[in-house]
Design a protein around this motif. Structure first.
Motif, PDB file in Angstrom:
ATOM      1  N   SER A 291       0.835  -1.209   0.000  1.00  0.00           N
ATOM      2  CA  SER A 291       0.000   0.000   0.000  1.00  0.00           C
ATOM      3  C   SER A 291       0.865   1.252   0.000  1.00  0.00           C
ATOM      4  CB  SER A 291      -0.920   0.007   1.224  1.00  0.00           C
ATOM      5  OG  SER A 291      -1.816  -1.071   1.181  1.00  0.00           O
ATOM      6  N   LEU A 292       1.939   1.223   0.788  1.00  0.00           N
ATOM      7  CA  LEU A 292       2.831   2.389   0.859  1.00  0.00           C
ATOM      8  C   LEU A 292       3.488   2.659  -0.488  1.00  0.00           C
ATOM      9  CD1 LEU A 292       5.232   3.264   3.738  1.00  0.00           C
ATOM     10  CD2 LEU A 292       6.146   3.158   1.419  1.00  0.00           C
ATOM     11  N   LEU A 293       3.985   1.616  -1.131  1.00  0.00           N
ATOM     12  CA  LEU A 293       4.639   1.795  -2.430  1.00  0.00           C
ATOM     13  C   LEU A 293       3.643   2.229  -3.509  1.00  0.00           C
ATOM     14  CD1 LEU A 293       7.078  -1.255  -2.386  1.00  0.00           C
ATOM     15  CD2 LEU A 293       7.666   1.160  -2.113  1.00  0.00           C
ATOM     16  N   LEU A 294       2.418   1.730  -3.420  1.00  0.00           N
ATOM     17  CA  LEU A 294       1.396   2.135  -4.381  1.00  0.00           C
ATOM     18  C   LEU A 294       1.074   3.622  -4.247  1.00  0.00           C
ATOM     19  CD1 LEU A 294      -0.709   1.469  -6.542  1.00  0.00           C
ATOM     20  CD2 LEU A 294      -2.276   0.830  -4.703  1.00  0.00           C
ATOM     21  N   VAL A 295       0.932   4.101  -3.019  1.00  0.00           N
ATOM     22  CA  VAL A 295       0.638   5.527  -2.791  1.00  0.00           C
ATOM     23  C   VAL A 295       1.786   6.391  -3.299  1.00  0.00           C
ATOM     24  CG1 VAL A 295       0.279   7.293  -1.025  1.00  0.00           C
ATOM     25  CG2 VAL A 295      -0.909   5.096  -0.845  1.00  0.00           C
ATOM     26  N   HIS A 296       3.026   5.960  -3.052  1.00  0.00           N
ATOM     27  CA  HIS A 296       4.179   6.743  -3.511  1.00  0.00           C
ATOM     28  C   HIS A 296       4.264   6.767  -5.031  1.00  0.00           C
ATOM     29  CE1 HIS A 296       8.495   7.272  -4.591  1.00  0.00           C
ATOM     30  NE2 HIS A 296       8.399   8.248  -3.699  1.00  0.00           N
ATOM     31  N   GLU A 297       4.032   5.619  -5.659  1.00  0.00           N
ATOM     32  CA  GLU A 297       4.160   5.515  -7.110  1.00  0.00           C
ATOM     33  C   GLU A 297       3.052   6.288  -7.827  1.00  0.00           C
ATOM     34  OE1 GLU A 297       5.776   4.027 -10.750  1.00  0.00           O
ATOM     35  OE2 GLU A 297       6.565   4.028  -8.711  1.00  0.00           O
ATOM     36  N   ARG A 298       1.836   6.250  -7.283  1.00  0.00           N
ATOM     37  CA  ARG A 298       0.682   6.853  -7.954  1.00  0.00           C
ATOM     38  C   ARG A 298       0.127   8.036  -7.155  1.00  0.00           C
ATOM     39  NH1 ARG A 298       1.689   4.694 -12.764  1.00  0.00           N
ATOM     40  NH2 ARG A 298       1.625   2.422 -12.771  1.00  0.00           N
ATOM     41  N   TYR A 299       1.018   8.789  -6.551  1.00  0.00           N
ATOM     42  CA  TYR A 299       0.582   9.851  -5.640  1.00  0.00           C
ATOM     43  C   TYR A 299      -0.310  10.874  -6.350  1.00  0.00           C
ATOM     44  CZ  TYR A 299       0.788  13.714  -2.314  1.00  0.00           C
ATOM     45  OH  TYR A 299       0.454  14.726  -1.444  1.00  0.00           O
ATOM     46  N   GLU A 300       0.104  11.343  -7.519  1.00  0.00           N
ATOM     47  CA  GLU A 300      -0.652  12.370  -8.228  1.00  0.00           C
ATOM     48  C   GLU A 300      -2.042  11.859  -8.627  1.00  0.00           C
ATOM     49  OE1 GLU A 300       0.257  15.393  -8.412  1.00  0.00           O
ATOM     50  OE2 GLU A 300       2.250  15.037  -7.565  1.00  0.00           O
ATOM     51  N   PHE A 305      -7.914  11.574  -7.630  1.00  0.00           N
ATOM     52  CA  PHE A 305      -9.076  10.725  -7.371  1.00  0.00           C
ATOM     53  C   PHE A 305      -9.831  11.185  -6.125  1.00  0.00           C
ATOM     54  CE2 PHE A 305     -11.098   7.117  -5.297  1.00  0.00           C
ATOM     55  CZ  PHE A 305     -11.809   6.518  -6.331  1.00  0.00           C
ATOM     56  N   TYR A 306      -9.103  11.411  -5.034  1.00  0.00           N
ATOM     57  CA  TYR A 306      -9.766  11.812  -3.791  1.00  0.00           C
ATOM     58  C   TYR A 306     -10.226  13.259  -3.827  1.00  0.00           C
ATOM     59  CZ  TYR A 306      -8.875   7.444  -1.369  1.00  0.00           C
ATOM     60  OH  TYR A 306      -8.907   6.136  -0.980  1.00  0.00           O
ATOM     61  N   LYS A 311     -12.558  14.043  -0.631  1.00  0.00           N
ATOM     62  CA  LYS A 311     -12.058  13.388   0.588  1.00  0.00           C
ATOM     63  C   LYS A 311     -10.577  13.721   0.777  1.00  0.00           C
ATOM     64  CE  LYS A 311     -15.218   9.428   0.475  1.00  0.00           C
ATOM     65  NZ  LYS A 311     -15.335   7.949   0.433  1.00  0.00           N
ATOM     66  N   MET A 312     -10.234  14.985   0.617  1.00  0.00           N
ATOM     67  CA  MET A 312      -8.841  15.408   0.714  1.00  0.00           C
ATOM     68  C   MET A 312      -8.288  15.323   2.129  1.00  0.00           C
ATOM     69  SD  MET A 312      -7.613  15.941  -2.210  1.00  0.00           S
ATOM     70  CE  MET A 312      -6.105  16.801  -1.795  1.00  0.00           C
ATOM     71  N   ASN A 313      -9.139  15.117   3.122  1.00  0.00           N
ATOM     72  CA  ASN A 313      -8.642  15.013   4.493  1.00  0.00           C
ATOM     73  C   ASN A 313      -7.710  13.815   4.653  1.00  0.00           C
ATOM     74  OD1 ASN A 313     -11.097  13.488   4.039  1.00  0.00           O
ATOM     75  ND2 ASN A 313     -11.005  12.929   6.221  1.00  0.00           N
TER      76      ASN A 313
END
Length: 544
Positions: A291-300, A305-306, A311-313
């Motif tokens: 999950s951590l690597l996915l968030v880092h790779e697809r951060y933008e 999406f959020y 749901k920017m919180n």
């Protein structure tokens, strides 16, 4: 010879035993005089009182088994109404013996196929045994690895060897895991299965997961731990939330929780944001870092999406600086797992260089400030504890002409060369059976001892030094093609290469998940006995 005799005995068992229920079913397959009617008047004239020959019945059974092996879900399909209708249409359209009711002639398709399962199993078993026996002078690799599917799991036993210039694998057995089974029990199961396919004296390197007692396997050969399992343990031991809490690393716990929420709180999957890599890690990689690597790779993409979902919180609670630092540590670990699990080429020679590379990575970042430094110290400790480098890994590294001794510091060179010579000494007796690999006879001296130069040649030390003095390959070579070309020049090393480089660094393969899912489905629905299920899985893996 014993295998052929076993096959003959099993094929003739029906003739040496009293009539069984299967024999009664067989009688129902014998066609009675065909009823004359408007639809088959012409057909009945050609068939009359004839029956389907046994050879034709065997051909049908073989086709059914191939259907089952393509998808074991077909166990229930082949007895369904639609399949019977299809078979009836085919028979009515072009059967050599005229149109007839399929169920009256062939009976239950499952029964027909399973009746001939032992015969086909023995045929394929003889082929696998002959293939593995042809490599007896070299040695084989054997993996025994569990795969979990929900609450259940099973072990898959696979043998590996070089055939031509490619690695060939054979699934020899599959067994459901019982929580009462200990490491010794699994070891006995493995040895019993192997005894049906290979001679006991064959050289074997075992690759097992962490659930297997490696000490028991070490008595029968070298035993290595699955590299993906080892690296998974490294990551899990450091990023275990209890461990982090005990070390007051609350910011790391919070980051992991936020990443899990971002990728999973609304039921989103990795496909929502795209895949992290073209090649997936092996089934035994189940890291908390995905999950951590996915968030880092697809951060933008995740932010966008959020943002649309208002749901920017969730994004605001993300420590992006810590995320980047952790990703810089963990991404190379996952990439190493993917490289070590490559199923299309040798991988055992990559284990020691992987250890050295990760050790340098963690050491370089251990001097950073803050929580990253603490984590890297923990990763170094976990790497030494969980990612063990065996002598087989060291020897395999030397056998890669692109690497040789380059990945390790000079002070380790003599030790590794010694390991190569020790292994040559350990296995040279089995090579002596082949004349082209038989060492030259040593001339006795007056004192009854060989000279130091002759001893070194006997242990292969001169050959090792000659090989190491040759220039390194600049491009990645086809290892088996290379050793095929230099077999006459480096005879002993080539023998080691064709054995050790066939051993995978990772014990779990991509097909393991599907095989275990199907095996456990059969077990839960009680579609087959454990023995028949094992035979069918064997055919599925080795016949098609």
């Amino acid at each position: 010879m014993a295998v052929h005799q076993q096959a003959d005995n099993e094929n003739n068992i029906a003739s040496s035993q009293p009539r069984s229920p299967l024999a009664v079913v067989e009688e129902k397959w014998k066609p009675q005089l065909q009823r004359n009617n408007a639809n088959n008047t012409s057909a009945s004239g050609s068939v009359g009182n004839s029956v389907i020959p046994e050879k034709e019945r065997q051909n049908i059974a073989e086709r059914l088994l191939r259907v089952m092996c393509t998808d074991l879900g077909a166990l229930s399909v082949v007895s369904g109404k639609e399949f019977i209708k299809l078979a009836q249409t085919l028979v009515d359209s072009g059967a050599r013996y005229g149109a007839f009711p399929v169920t009256e002639i062939l009976g239950n398709f499952n029964t027909l196929a399973l009746k001939h399962l032992p015969r086909m199993y023995n045929q394929v078993k003889v082929k696998v045994t002959c293939a593995l026996g042809s490599n007896a002078c070299l040695g084989i690799g054997v993996t025994c690895h569990s795969q979990s599917v929900g609450p259940d799991s099973c072990y898959i036993l696979t043998a590996y060897q070089v055939e031509g210039n490619h690695i060939k694998s054979y699934v020899l057995g599959i067994k459901g895991v019982d929580i009462r089974d200990n490491g010794d029990f699994i070891h006995h199961w493995v040895q019993n299965v192997l005894s049906e396919f290979v001679m006991s004296e064959i050289r074997t390197v075992y690759v097992t997961d962490c659930k297997v007692n490696s000490s028991a396997f070490s008595k029968a050969g070298m035993c290595l731990r699955c590299s993906a399992c080892a690296l998974n343990s490294v990551v899990q031991s450091v990023l275990n939330k209890r461990t982090l809490q005990a070390r007051n690393m609350h910011e790391v716990i919070e980051l992991l929780n936020v990443c899990e929420d971002l990728t999973g709180s609304t039921g989103l999957s990795k496909e929502t944001f795209g895949s992290l890599e073209e090649t997936s890690p092996p089934p035994c990689w189940n890291s908390v870092t995905d999950s951590l690597l996915l968030v880092h790779e697809r951060y933008e993409q995740i932010c966008e999406f959020y943002s649309r979902a208002k749901k920017m919180n969730l994004i605001q609670n993300l420590n992006k600086h810590l995320l980047s630092n952790l990703a810089a540590i963990l991404a190379p670990v996952k990439q190493a797992v993917i490289e070590l699990s490559n199923e299309s080429r040798p991988t055992l020679q990559l284990v020691l260089p992987t250890y050295v590379k990760l050790e340098k990575l963690f050491t370089s970042k251990a001097n950073d400030a803050g929580v990253v430094s603490k984590l890297c110290h923990l990763f170094l400790e976990a790497l030494k504890e969980n990612f063990k480098v065996h002598s087989a890994h060291k020897v395999a590294m030397i056998l890669d002409p692109q690497q040789k001794l380059r990945p390790v510091p000079p002070y380790q060179h003599e030790e590794i060369i010694g390991k190569v010579c020790e292994l040559i000494n350990d296995v040279k007796e089995s090579w002596a059976e082949e004349t082209e690999f038989e060492p030259s006879t040593k001339k006795p001296r007056a004192a009854g001892e060989a000279t130091g130069a002759q001893e070194e040649d006997w242990f292969g030390k001169n050959e090792v030094y000659d090989y190491l003095q040759e220039p390194l390959f600049q491009a990645t070579p086809d290892l088996f093609q290379y050793w095929s070309c230099v077999t006459q020049k480096h005879t002993k090393l080539a023998k080691l290469a064709f054995w050790l480089l066939a051993v995978p660094a990772v014990g779990a393969r991509s097909e393991c998940v599907n095989m275990c899912e199907q095996a456990l489905l059969i077990k839960r629905r009680r579609l087959l006995s454990p023995e028949d299920m094992n035979k069918l899985m064997f055919l599925k893996s080795n016949m098609l």
